[in-house]
Design a protein around this motif. Structure first.
Motif, PDB file in Angstrom:
ATOM      1  N   PHE A   3       0.359  -0.986   0.092  1.00 42.32           N
ATOM      2  CA  PHE A   3       0.282   0.373  -0.260  1.00 42.32           C
ATOM      3  C   PHE A   3       0.898   0.949   0.326  1.00 42.32           C
ATOM      4  O   PHE A   3       1.033   2.028  -0.587  1.00 42.32           O
ATOM      5  CB  PHE A   3      -1.087  -0.357   1.407  1.00 42.32           C
ATOM      6  CG  PHE A   3      -2.235   0.828   1.457  1.00 42.32           C
ATOM      7  CD1 PHE A   3      -3.283   1.146   0.703  1.00 42.32           C
ATOM      8  CD2 PHE A   3      -1.895   2.410   1.935  1.00 42.32           C
ATOM      9  CE1 PHE A   3      -3.972   1.904   0.788  1.00 42.32           C
ATOM     10  CE2 PHE A   3      -2.497   2.982   1.607  1.00 42.32           C
ATOM     11  CZ  PHE A   3      -3.903   3.374   1.067  1.00 42.32           C
ATOM     12  N   TRP A   4       1.970   1.587   0.995  1.00 40.12           N
ATOM     13  CA  TRP A   4       2.335   2.501   1.117  1.00 40.12           C
ATOM     14  C   TRP A   4       3.448   2.402  -0.136  1.00 40.12           C
ATOM     15  O   TRP A   4       3.992   3.784  -0.467  1.00 40.12           O
ATOM     16  CB  TRP A   4       3.282   2.575   2.608  1.00 40.12           C
ATOM     17  CG  TRP A   4       2.333   2.854   3.349  1.00 40.12           C
ATOM     18  CD1 TRP A   4       2.107   2.065   4.336  1.00 40.12           C
ATOM     19  CD2 TRP A   4       1.263   4.096   3.627  1.00 40.12           C
ATOM     20  NE1 TRP A   4       0.073   2.490   4.951  1.00 40.12           N
ATOM     21  CE2 TRP A   4       0.390   3.372   4.910  1.00 40.12           C
ATOM     22  CE3 TRP A   4       1.214   4.939   3.240  1.00 40.12           C
ATOM     23  CZ2 TRP A   4       0.051   4.455   4.941  1.00 40.12           C
ATOM     24  CZ3 TRP A   4       0.733   5.813   3.325  1.00 40.12           C
ATOM     25  CH2 TRP A   4      -0.133   5.788   4.553  1.00 40.12           C
ATOM     26  N   ALA A   5       3.956   1.868  -0.634  1.00 42.28           N
ATOM     27  CA  ALA A   5       5.318   1.682  -1.743  1.00 42.28           C
ATOM     28  C   ALA A   5       4.306   2.005  -3.233  1.00 42.28           C
ATOM     29  O   ALA A   5       4.359   3.140  -3.985  1.00 42.28           O
ATOM     30  CB  ALA A   5       5.437   0.209  -2.262  1.00 42.28           C
ATOM     31  N   GLY A   6       3.292   2.390  -3.172  1.00 37.32           N
ATOM     32  CA  GLY A   6       1.117   2.513  -4.158  1.00 37.32           C
ATOM     33  C   GLY A   6       1.808   3.783  -3.330  1.00 37.32           C
ATOM     34  O   GLY A   6       1.559   4.446  -4.484  1.00 37.32           O
ATOM     35  N   GLN A   7       1.573   4.182  -2.444  1.00 39.30           N
ATOM     36  CA  GLN A   7       1.579   5.365  -2.459  1.00 39.30           C
ATOM     37  C   GLN A   7       3.227   6.751  -3.293  1.00 39.30           C
ATOM     38  O   GLN A   7       2.439   7.605  -3.494  1.00 39.30           O
ATOM     39  CB  GLN A   7       1.292   5.848  -1.006  1.00 39.30           C
ATOM     40  CG  GLN A   7       0.875   7.466  -0.376  1.00 39.30           C
ATOM     41  CD  GLN A   7      -0.312   7.080  -0.302  1.00 39.30           C
ATOM     42  OE1 GLN A   7      -1.262   6.362  -0.315  1.00 39.30           O
ATOM     43  NE2 GLN A   7      -1.017   8.450  -0.975  1.00 39.30           N
ATOM     44  N   MET A  31       5.185  10.196  -6.928  1.00 40.27           N
ATOM     45  CA  MET A  31       6.379   9.939  -8.453  1.00 40.27           C
ATOM     46  C   MET A  31       5.719  10.395  -9.485  1.00 40.27           C
ATOM     47  O   MET A  31       6.341  11.423  -9.959  1.00 40.27           O
ATOM     48  CB  MET A  31       7.094   8.204  -8.382  1.00 40.27           C
ATOM     49  CG  MET A  31       8.137   8.569  -7.509  1.00 40.27           C
ATOM     50  SD  MET A  31       9.034   7.500  -7.409  1.00 40.27           S
ATOM     51  CE  MET A  31       9.910   7.825  -9.516  1.00 40.27           C
ATOM     52  N   ALA A  32       4.592   9.163  -9.703  1.00 36.63           N
ATOM     53  CA  ALA A  32       4.010  10.140 -11.013  1.00 36.63           C
ATOM     54  C   ALA A  32       2.941  11.595 -11.004  1.00 36.63           C
ATOM     55  O   ALA A  32       3.238  12.559 -11.608  1.00 36.63           O
ATOM     56  CB  ALA A  32       2.807   8.808 -11.315  1.00 36.63           C
ATOM     57  N   LEU A  33       2.642  11.601  -9.901  1.00 39.93           N
ATOM     58  CA  LEU A  33       1.843  13.317  -9.842  1.00 39.93           C
ATOM     59  C   LEU A  33       2.927  14.607  -9.891  1.00 39.93           C
ATOM     60  O   LEU A  33       2.775  15.468 -10.319  1.00 39.93           O
ATOM     61  CB  LEU A  33       1.059  13.401  -8.346  1.00 39.93           C
ATOM     62  CG  LEU A  33      -0.212  12.894  -8.242  1.00 39.93           C
ATOM     63  CD1 LEU A  33      -0.378  12.953  -6.332  1.00 39.93           C
ATOM     64  CD2 LEU A  33      -0.947  13.766  -9.244  1.00 39.93           C
ATOM     65  N   SER A  34       4.696  14.437  -9.361  1.00 45.79           N
ATOM     66  CA  SER A  34       4.972  15.248  -9.468  1.00 45.79           C
ATOM     67  C   SER A  34       5.801  15.081 -10.570  1.00 45.79           C
ATOM     68  O   SER A  34       6.976  15.845 -11.466  1.00 45.79           O
ATOM     69  CB  SER A  34       6.121  14.617  -8.934  1.00 45.79           C
ATOM     70  OG  SER A  34       6.459  13.319  -8.689  1.00 45.79           O
ATOM     71  N   ALA A  40      -0.961   9.450 -13.517  1.00 50.90           N
ATOM     72  CA  ALA A  40      -0.797   8.755 -12.154  1.00 50.90           C
ATOM     73  C   ALA A  40      -2.533   8.217 -12.425  1.00 50.90           C
ATOM     74  O   ALA A  40      -2.928   7.605 -11.725  1.00 50.90           O
ATOM     75  CB  ALA A  40      -1.395   9.995 -11.429  1.00 50.90           C
ATOM     76  N   GLN A  41      -3.336   8.898 -12.812  1.00 53.98           N
ATOM     77  CA  GLN A  41      -5.011   8.978 -13.539  1.00 53.98           C
ATOM     78  C   GLN A  41      -4.794   7.211 -13.971  1.00 53.98           C
ATOM     79  O   GLN A  41      -5.332   6.341 -14.376  1.00 53.98           O
ATOM     80  CB  GLN A  41      -5.844   9.717 -14.352  1.00 53.98           C
ATOM     81  CG  GLN A  41      -6.559  10.693 -13.416  1.00 53.98           C
ATOM     82  CD  GLN A  41      -7.609  10.698 -13.032  1.00 53.98           C
ATOM     83  OE1 GLN A  41      -7.580   9.808 -12.435  1.00 53.98           O
ATOM     84  NE2 GLN A  41      -7.738  10.979 -12.517  1.00 53.98           N
ATOM     85  N   LEU A  42      -3.634   7.521 -15.587  1.00 57.15           N
ATOM     86  CA  LEU A  42      -3.406   6.293 -16.487  1.00 57.15           C
ATOM     87  C   LEU A  42      -3.296   5.381 -15.915  1.00 57.15           C
ATOM     88  O   LEU A  42      -3.730   3.796 -15.709  1.00 57.15           O
ATOM     89  CB  LEU A  42      -2.937   6.662 -17.782  1.00 57.15           C
ATOM     90  CG  LEU A  42      -2.311   5.208 -18.709  1.00 57.15           C
ATOM     91  CD1 LEU A  42      -4.149   5.477 -19.512  1.00 57.15           C
ATOM     92  CD2 LEU A  42      -1.407   5.827 -19.171  1.00 57.15           C
TER      93      LEU A  42
END
Lengths: 264, 267
Positions: free
Chosen positions: A194-198, A203-206, A215-217
């Protein structure tokens, strides 16, 4: 007299003037029918070419020619690393397909269906712990072998002239291997996952400009949910295997064509 | 090939037509078409048009070029030196494979992975880590202190710290990808190219230290010291490698060249 234009490749006429047995006629008619549609001659030519190439004598390799075997053999294990990662990939694919029979990517349930199916595999399923263990270890070994393989290629200068393209394919493959590892890491849906996913979402958002879209994709939203797990699962068992297998085939094919760069 | 040429030797016009390697048995394999009415492979191909025709013409030219180079060359053996995958490589690989599979099975049976606590969005664990092979990437995300504040922007940073980390990842991977285009030439061994060997050692040590930086909560060391060492150690390693290889190089190259010149005299 027919109105149809006759050219020098009038195969029907050619067949008529030959005195052919019924079997020969049927064979030739079938062959011509197929050839017209599938261009079989081209493939036959390829096969013929292969046949002659296989029967040629192998030229002496560099090490044989200059009798460097006594200098070369102790490097040999380093030259098997690429092969090791391929084998590990195959082992991971087989054990992963078997694991897929028992795993379901759902966050519903208590605590979650994904977590429960992992627990089932590890505790109840016969040899399930071994299967998951095999999958995990082959993944670890594959990543390690791929890293070491890259180092070997770097330090023996094997990425140089005719092999630049294969080096770049290798970079893509090592990245795909790590994405494989990451998506697989998320599937048990435990705390680490879960937290690796976070971190992945952040990362994707930045990523500049495209961050939210990425991030959506990839993660199906800005917080982790069912769609995140689902997407990771599809990436791990459907998307990445196709891409990685194709690239590995190309990578090995190029190595096969060019031969293995030896230390000079 | 020679047989074909002797048959076409008779007339001059036929010889003109045969400049690209003879009309029948175009590929030099010595295969003759079964009879006059069956087109040869070449004739079939020549009936193609457009791009495929161009491709074919290029292949013909390339083949002829290879042939010319081969006839020009003094060497009897081929001059390109690589280790054939089949059978040399595959046979040894298959032998190593059995050991390898045994190793994986042993590991899998002896050390099964454990299952952590189930996912809980409301409780952040003390230690958040990806798998070990992503530590380097995770460490690059923590380069915030190196992100320069620009006076031009009034002390603002050009990029957010986390954007900086993602860009650092891209820069590292991008640099590795273009290495073949930066380092050209025939040198292969580290002694022959001390600089690039030093770059490699720098990279390896940096991968290790940046991984250590990413797990700094777990390392019993002052975090500032760790941060400094992360960037210092790779340079130390790189310089050492360069010095050692450079001093080895003289003697080594002499030995190497002496052996080469004895076995393979220059033209």
């Amino acid at each position: 007299m027919s109105l149809e234009r006759k050219d020098e490749f009038d195969h029907e006429g050619w067949m008529k003037e030959r005195d052919l047995t019924p079997i020969e006629t049927i064979y030739l008619t079938t062959l011509m029918w197929l050839d017209k549609r599938l261009r079989i001659v081209d493939y036959l030519e390829l096969l013929e070419d292969l046949y002659y190439k296989i029967n040629m004598q192998m030229p002496k390799s560099h090490t044989e020619q200059y009798n460097l075997d006594n200098k070369f053999w102790y490097w040999y294990p380093l030259y098997a690393l690429g092969s090791f990662s391929t084998i590990a990939y195959v082992v991971a694919a087989i054990s992963g397909a078997l694991l897929g029979f028992y795993y379901s990517p759902a966050t519903t349930g208590d605590p979650s269906t994904a977590y429960n199916s992992i627990t089932f595999i590890m505790t109840d399923l016969r040899f399930g712990f071994f299967l998951r263990s095999l999958h995990r270890w082959s993944a670890q070994v594959m990543v390690a072998a791929v890293f070491l393989h890259m180092l070997r290629v770097y330090f023996t200068g094997a990425y140089k002239e005719p092999r630049e393209l294969n080096w770049i394919i290798g970079i893509v493959l090592i990245s795909l291997t790590m994405v494989f590892g990451y998506t697989g890491y998320l599937l048990p849906w435990d705390q680490l996952a879960f937290w690796a996913g976070q971190i992945g979402v952040e990362m994707a958002l930045s990523v500049p400009l495209a961050g939210e879209w990425v991030a959506q994709l990839l993660f199906g939203g800005f917080t982790l949910s069912q769609s995140t797990l689902q997407r990771m699962y599809i990436l791990h068992v459907f998307f990445l295997p196709f891409v990685a297998t194709a690239l590995i085939a190309i990578h090995i094919g190029i190595v096969w064509m060019q031969g293995i760069a030896e230390p000079h | 090939m020679s047989e074909n040429e002797s048959t076409t030797d008779g007339t001059g016009s036929e010889r003109e037509a045969a400049t690209d390697g003879g009309r029948k048995a175009a590929d030099g394999s010595g295969i003759v078409a079964p009879d006059d009415e069956t087109p040869t492979w070449r004739e079939r191909k020549e009936r193609t048009q457009g791009l495929s025709q161009l491709t074919y013409e290029y292949f013909e030219r390339a083949r002829r070029e290879d042939q010319d180079l081969r006839t020009e060359s003094d060497y009897v053996e081929r001059d390109v030196l690589a280790f054939p995958v089949w059978p040399h490589e595959m046979i040894r690989n298959l032998a190593l494979t059995s050991f390898f599979v045994g190793m994986i099975i042993f590991l899998a049976a002896a050390l099964p992975p454990h299952i952590g606590a189930p996912a809980n969005p409301s409780q952040t664990p003390a230690v958040i880590l990806p798998d070990w092979y992503l530590y380097w990437s995770f460490g690059l995300l923590k380069l915030g202190p190196l992100n320069p504040d620009l006076a031009l922007l009034g002390g603002q940073k050009l990029m957010a710290d986390r954007t900086y980390g993602v860009v650092a990842n891209l820069v590292v991977v991008g640099f590795i990808a273009i290495v073949p285009f930066l380092n050209k030439g025939a040198a292969r061994r580290p002694v022959e190219q001390p600089f690039w060997a030093a770059v490699g050692v720098f990279g390896v040590i940096f991968a290790a230290t940046i991984s250590a930086l990413s797990v700094k909560n777990l390392i019993p060391m002052d975090s500032h010291l760790l941060f400094d060492l992360t960037f210092l150690l790779p340079f130390v390693g790189g310089f050492l490698t360069y010095a050692v290889l450079k001093s080895m190089r003289e003697g080594y190259m002499f030995e190497l060249n002496r052996r080469y010149y004895r076995l393979r005299p220059p033209k």
